[in-house]
Design a protein around this motif. Structure first.
Motif, mmCIF file in Angstrom:
data_model
loop_
_atom_site.group_PDB
_atom_site.id
_atom_site.type_symbol
_atom_site.label_atom_id
_atom_site.label_comp_id
_atom_site.label_asym_id
_atom_site.label_seq_id
_atom_site.Cartn_x
_atom_site.Cartn_y
_atom_site.Cartn_z
ATOM 1 N N TYR A 147 59.211 37.698 55.697
ATOM 2 C CA TYR A 147 57.808 37.525 55.155
ATOM 3 C C TYR A 147 56.843 37.962 56.183
ATOM 4 C CZ TYR A 147 59.539 34.243 51.540
ATOM 5 O OH TYR A 147 60.404 33.477 50.702
ATOM 6 N N GLU A 148 57.101 37.730 57.178
ATOM 7 C CA GLU A 148 55.853 38.240 58.239
ATOM 8 C C GLU A 148 55.822 39.741 57.955
ATOM 9 O OE1 GLU A 148 53.853 36.434 59.906
ATOM 10 O OE2 GLU A 148 52.844 38.049 61.365
ATOM 11 N N ALA A 149 56.799 40.536 58.119
ATOM 12 C CA ALA A 149 56.757 41.731 58.012
ATOM 13 C C ALA A 149 56.476 42.404 56.707
ATOM 14 C CB ALA A 149 58.089 42.617 57.926
ATOM 15 N N ARG A 150 56.473 41.541 55.565
ATOM 16 C CA ARG A 150 55.950 41.775 54.300
ATOM 17 C C ARG A 150 54.668 41.786 54.120
ATOM 18 N NH1 ARG A 150 56.094 44.827 49.745
ATOM 19 N NH2 ARG A 150 55.119 43.758 48.032
ATOM 20 N N LEU A 151 54.289 40.553 54.630
ATOM 21 C CA LEU A 151 52.646 40.150 54.493
ATOM 22 C C LEU A 151 51.864 40.891 55.394
ATOM 23 C CD1 LEU A 151 53.407 36.149 53.986
ATOM 24 C CD2 LEU A 151 52.349 37.914 52.215
ATOM 25 N N SER A 152 52.375 41.646 56.326
ATOM 26 C CA SER A 152 51.737 42.639 57.270
ATOM 27 C C SER A 152 51.482 43.842 56.386
ATOM 28 C CB SER A 152 52.538 42.813 58.607
ATOM 29 O OG SER A 152 52.966 41.724 58.982
ATOM 30 N N ALA A 153 52.270 43.953 55.374
ATOM 31 C CA ALA A 153 52.089 45.326 54.741
ATOM 32 C C ALA A 153 51.440 45.323 53.556
ATOM 33 C CB ALA A 153 53.421 46.025 54.447
ATOM 34 N N SER A 154 51.374 44.014 52.760
ATOM 35 C CA SER A 154 50.623 43.685 51.577
ATOM 36 C C SER A 154 50.087 42.296 51.650
ATOM 37 C CB SER A 154 51.560 43.939 50.158
ATOM 38 O OG SER A 154 52.405 42.888 50.075
ATOM 39 N N ARG A 155 49.050 42.192 50.772
ATOM 40 C CA ARG A 155 48.367 40.838 51.098
ATOM 41 C C ARG A 155 49.136 39.848 50.601
ATOM 42 N NH1 ARG A 155 42.269 39.280 48.605
ATOM 43 N NH2 ARG A 155 42.404 37.388 49.694
ATOM 44 N N TYR A 156 49.759 39.726 49.527
ATOM 45 C CA TYR A 156 50.468 38.793 48.930
ATOM 46 C C TYR A 156 51.919 39.081 49.021
ATOM 47 C CZ TYR A 156 45.921 36.738 47.677
ATOM 48 O OH TYR A 156 44.839 36.462 47.665
ATOM 49 N N LEU A 157 53.116 38.217 48.513
ATOM 50 C CA LEU A 157 54.297 38.927 48.473
ATOM 51 C C LEU A 157 54.805 39.934 47.475
ATOM 52 C CD1 LEU A 157 56.048 35.247 48.810
ATOM 53 C CD2 LEU A 157 56.152 36.982 50.562
ATOM 54 N N ALA A 158 54.245 39.848 46.156
ATOM 55 C CA ALA A 158 54.638 40.887 45.306
ATOM 56 C C ALA A 158 53.697 42.360 45.328
ATOM 57 C CB ALA A 158 54.386 40.214 43.920
ATOM 58 N N GLY A 159 52.652 42.091 46.160
ATOM 59 C CA GLY A 159 51.722 43.181 46.434
ATOM 60 C C GLY A 159 50.305 42.817 46.622
ATOM 61 N N ASP A 160 49.196 43.406 46.123
ATOM 62 C CA ASP A 160 47.978 43.128 46.664
ATOM 63 C C ASP A 160 47.350 42.025 45.623
ATOM 64 O OD1 ASP A 160 47.263 46.449 47.423
ATOM 65 O OD2 ASP A 160 47.931 45.091 48.628
ATOM 66 N N SER A 161 48.135 41.569 44.827
ATOM 67 C CA SER A 161 47.375 40.470 43.852
ATOM 68 C C SER A 161 48.512 39.293 44.005
ATOM 69 C CB SER A 161 47.394 40.861 42.508
ATOM 70 O OG SER A 161 46.703 42.067 42.469
ATOM 71 N N LEU A 162 47.807 37.995 43.873
ATOM 72 C CA LEU A 162 48.372 36.916 44.069
ATOM 73 C C LEU A 162 49.239 36.600 42.872
ATOM 74 C CD1 LEU A 162 48.346 33.661 45.169
ATOM 75 C CD2 LEU A 162 47.003 33.137 43.052
ATOM 76 N N SER A 163 50.554 35.994 42.823
ATOM 77 C CA SER A 163 51.317 35.764 41.784
ATOM 78 C C SER A 163 52.108 34.808 41.846
ATOM 79 C CB SER A 163 52.357 37.187 41.583
ATOM 80 O OG SER A 163 53.425 36.794 42.736
ATOM 81 N N LEU A 164 52.756 34.422 40.936
ATOM 82 C CA LEU A 164 53.868 33.431 40.552
ATOM 83 C C LEU A 164 54.561 33.263 41.942
ATOM 84 C CD1 LEU A 164 55.033 30.819 39.170
ATOM 85 C CD2 LEU A 164 56.285 32.326 37.880
ATOM 86 N N ALA A 165 55.170 34.524 42.176
ATOM 87 C CA ALA A 165 56.036 34.475 43.624
ATOM 88 C C ALA A 165 55.427 33.614 44.829
ATOM 89 C CB ALA A 165 56.258 35.821 43.899
ATOM 90 N N ASP A 166 53.985 33.856 45.042
ATOM 91 C CA ASP A 166 53.267 33.144 45.913
ATOM 92 C C ASP A 166 53.353 31.507 45.688
ATOM 93 O OD1 ASP A 166 51.228 35.720 45.597
ATOM 94 O OD2 ASP A 166 52.514 35.521 47.626
ATOM 95 N N LEU A 167 52.593 31.291 44.354
ATOM 96 C CA LEU A 167 52.511 30.105 43.751
ATOM 97 C C LEU A 167 53.697 29.261 44.027
ATOM 98 C CD1 LEU A 167 50.099 30.672 40.996
ATOM 99 C CD2 LEU A 167 49.518 29.842 43.199
ATOM 100 N N SER A 168 54.804 29.895 43.646
ATOM 101 C CA SER A 168 56.175 28.954 43.621
ATOM 102 C C SER A 168 56.467 28.449 44.808
ATOM 103 C CB SER A 168 57.345 30.268 42.925
ATOM 104 O OG SER A 168 58.316 29.266 42.477
#
Lengths: 223, 217
Positions: A147-168
């Protein structure tokens, strides 16, 4: 007029909270029909008629009855806030699905086990299983590194927009962050920042009101 | 517009790879299976941070997690005649999602330990069958199948009277379950058995099944 949407369950459950969080994010009017786990409401025939597996939450929306919290979440967002499912493109929808699967299959069990062992066992009169905690803490360590590597590359888990992936992630993490293993998040700056931002969303604050740190067990733990 | 073949990384015999491949077959997509040395984790990268199979590539898009890949495939190749997610209809889509989640969180946890203990462990890992795990899983599976029996008494398929992603998700592990000594369990649930036979009769499923035949000792 009574809301068309009803959610059945006990709101301190992270699964029920997942459904409520999506309703709150979508700004949908709903009624929470309280149920008692202790009284075994989920095993009664009227509830089994709604969910034959006897689990909460159940959502009723008009003549539609839906169970399984992530199916409820998808329905609510598909209907009211499809952008949170990445509806803008097939690629963005796929990325939301990917990280929602990660939440379901890689985050839920280890984080849930730690919450169960660290917070719930005293209330249930059980001893902590430290071996289980250690095993799952090791899994979460590896997961949060990803997650740390992913969130260093994009603002949220699925990309630059908040999504259900984060909210879940929010409901279970609300409890996880009350355990001593919160350090796994605190030690990773991007994961920490991501968590801090989720936590202060009005919808998240609202569902947290229903999720007391002691799961509503209160003083009975002292028996 | 011609669509270049998509790539799936991983062997067809793997349950989660098969999950994706059966969807590709159902929608009639052109695809390539790239078998990889899973143990070497040669496919672990920032785009595939968990080094899992299946991995998937469509041009620049790299995906992992079999159910996410499958959903992408079913959307990309959706036609009026082949719509396995039903995302254009709120009610149907919700039912597909419900029973997809049931497979993931209720059916699979009951059936997969039996597949691991009876097939995968002895045949692929040289490990003995843990009969306690098998017995406990069979008891859980019976309770799940009771619910499925009631559901499939009302509808031909799980999400309703149309085949969907929810049904296909059950294919890989159930296929392998039928190669264990416990296959006859389904005889006690006639509507479930009939549903399974309908799934196995599908051309796409038959094609995958032929690639997944486990080697008998």
């Amino acid at each position: 007029m009574a809301p068309a949407v009803k959610v059945y369950g006990w709101a301190m459950s992270p699964f029920v909270a997942r459904a409520l969080l999506c309703l709150e994010e979508a700004g949908v009017d709903y009624e929470l029909v309280p149920m008692s786990r202790e009284a075994g409401d989920h095993r009664q025939p009227d509830f089994l008629a709604r969910n034959p597996f006897g689990q909460v939450p159940v959502l009723e929306d008009g003549d539609l009855t839906i169970f399984e919290s992530r199916a409820v979440a998808r329905h609510v967002l598909r209907n009211h806030k499809p952008e949170l499912l990445g509806s803008g493109s097939p690629e963005s929808a796929a990325m939301v699905d990917v990280w929602l699967e990660v939440e379901a299959h890689q985050h839920q069990t280890p984080a849930g086990t730690i919450v169960m062992q660290c917070i719930l066992t005293p209330f249930l009169g059980c001893k902590r299983d430290q071996a289980a905690i250690d095993e799952n803490a090791a899994k979460l360590t590896k997961l949060f590194d990803v997650y740390e590597a992913r969130l260093s590359a994009s603002r949220y888990l699925a990309g630059d927009s908040l999504s259900l992936a984060d909210l879940s992630h929010f409901p279970l993490m609300r409890y996880f962050m009350d355990t001593e293993y919160a350090s796994l998040v605190e030690e990773r700056p991007h994961v920490k920042a991501w968590w801090e931002e989720l936590k202060v969303r009005p919808a998240a604050k609202r569902v947290t009101e229903f999720m007391p740190p002691n799961f509503g067990f209160g003083k009975t733990a002292e028996k | 517009e011609t669509m270049a073949p998509v790539k799936v990384f991983g062997p067809a015999m793997s349950t989660n790879v098969a999950r994706v491949l059966v969807c590709l077959e159902e929608v009639g997509a052109e695809y390539e299976v790239v078998d990889i040395d899973f143990k070497a984790m040669e496919h672990k990268s920032p785009e595939h941070p968990f080094g899992q199979i299946p991995a998937f590539q469509d041009g620049d898009l790299l995906l992992f997690e079999s159910r996410a890949i499958a959903r992408y495939v079913l959307r990309k190749y959706k036609k009026n005649e082949v719509d396995l997610l039903r995302e254009g209809d709120l009610k149907e889509a919700a039912m597909v999602d419900v029973w997809t989640e049931v497979d993931a969180h209720t059916y699979n946890p009951a059936i997969s330990p039996i597949v691991y203990e009876c097939l995968i462990n002895p045949l692929m890992r040289g490990l003995p069958t843990n009969q306690t795990v098998v017995d406990e899983s069979l008891e859980k599976l019976k309770k799940v199948l009771e619910v499925y029996e009631a559901r499939l008494s009302k509808h031909d398929y799980l999400a309703g009277d149309f085949v969907s992603f929810a049904d296909l998700n059950h294919f890989p592990y159930t296929f392998y379950f039928m190669a264990t000594p416990h296959a006859a369990l389904f005889d006690s649930y006639p509507h479930v058995k009939a549903w399974w036979e309908r799934i196995m009769a599908r051309p796409a499923v038959k094609k995958l099944a032929a690639q997944m035949v486990p080697k008998k000792p």
